[in-house]
Design a protein around this motif. Sequence first.
Motif, short mmCIF file in Angstrom:
data_model
loop_
_atom_site.label_atom_id
_atom_site.label_comp_id
_atom_site.label_asym_id
_atom_site.label_seq_id
_atom_site.Cartn_x
_atom_site.Cartn_y
_atom_site.Cartn_z
N GLY A 34 -6.90 0.73 -5.27
CA GLY A 34 -7.46 0.05 -4.11
C GLY A 34 -6.37 -0.51 -3.23
N ASP A 35 -6.57 -0.45 -1.91
CA ASP A 35 -5.55 -0.97 -0.99
C ASP A 35 -5.76 -2.45 -0.72
N LYS A 36 -4.97 -2.99 0.19
CA LYS A 36 -5.03 -4.42 0.47
C LYS A 36 -6.41 -4.86 0.96
N LEU A 37 -7.04 -4.05 1.79
CA LEU A 37 -8.35 -4.42 2.30
C LEU A 37 -9.41 -4.46 1.20
N SER A 38 -9.21 -3.68 0.15
CA SER A 38 -10.15 -3.72 -0.98
C SER A 38 -10.01 -5.01 -1.77
N LYS A 58 -4.33 -4.95 8.05
CA LYS A 58 -4.70 -5.07 6.64
C LYS A 58 -3.95 -6.12 5.84
N TRP A 71 -7.41 -10.46 3.30
CA TRP A 71 -7.75 -11.02 1.99
C TRP A 71 -7.05 -12.37 1.76
N ASP A 128 0.85 -1.18 0.00
CA ASP A 128 0.00 0.00 0.00
C ASP A 128 0.89 1.24 0.00
N SER A 160 -0.73 -0.05 -4.34
CA SER A 160 -2.16 0.22 -4.21
C SER A 160 -2.62 1.44 -5.01
N LYS A 208 -8.09 -5.44 -4.32
CA LYS A 208 -7.70 -5.21 -5.71
C LYS A 208 -6.26 -5.62 -6.03
#
Length: 233
Positions: free
Chosen positions: A145-149, A175, A179, A113, A140, A151
């Motif tokens: 989008g970041d890790k939580l998203s 975070k 995922w 990120d 990111s 993407k």
Amino acid sequence: MMSRHRIAVFDLDDTLYHEHDYVVSAFSYIARDLSHRYALDYDAMVGAMMSAGNPFDNLLRYISHTAIPITEDVAWLVDTYRNHPPTLKLSADTKRTIEMLQAHNVELAIITDGRVTSQNNKIKALGLNRIVKPENIIISEAVGGDKLSGKPFELLVAQAGSDNEYTYIGDNPAKDFVWPNRHNWTTIALADTSGINIHRQEWDKFPAINRPQHIVDNLLDIVPLIVKPDIVN
């Protein structure tokens, strides 16, 4: 049909290097720049930024006490911090870990990120751009989008293929592992044994989905967890 292989996906900050080193590099760069252009003391400026509180407020407060007028403001300091060419290097253990993974034909990737310029500057300073394929370096900001998203992870899987053994190695329970845990990756945290990580590892404050499956004290300890079918020399 794609062949199945192992991919070790690394976080960057406080995993492949200490982010504290980036902070020191930025403060040194700023102090060096200002000391070259004004009659300001380099060591005093670094000391001001490294002391408790907001580093740039501290620096500008110190400079104001010298009565030396400067044109630089907080916006300049922030921009210089984010975009300076950092002085960084991989530790001996990190280099050895990478070498051992490569010797066992483990593909390397980075998911981080942050801002494209800052993260790319770090990656180049560490020489990781010569080790990791460009398409396996995912930042990111570049993907929106970041890790939580999810993407960045989704992009890597789309490029490399879903039928692989993925491992994510990070440090931040907020975070890094959510995922990968949800998608049956192996997750490994590098413990903050030095106590200087930017993000504190307060594991008990997070639900199970945020926690890694393994915690290691040294990056070298990830090797047998990833190449377990092989003999680790």
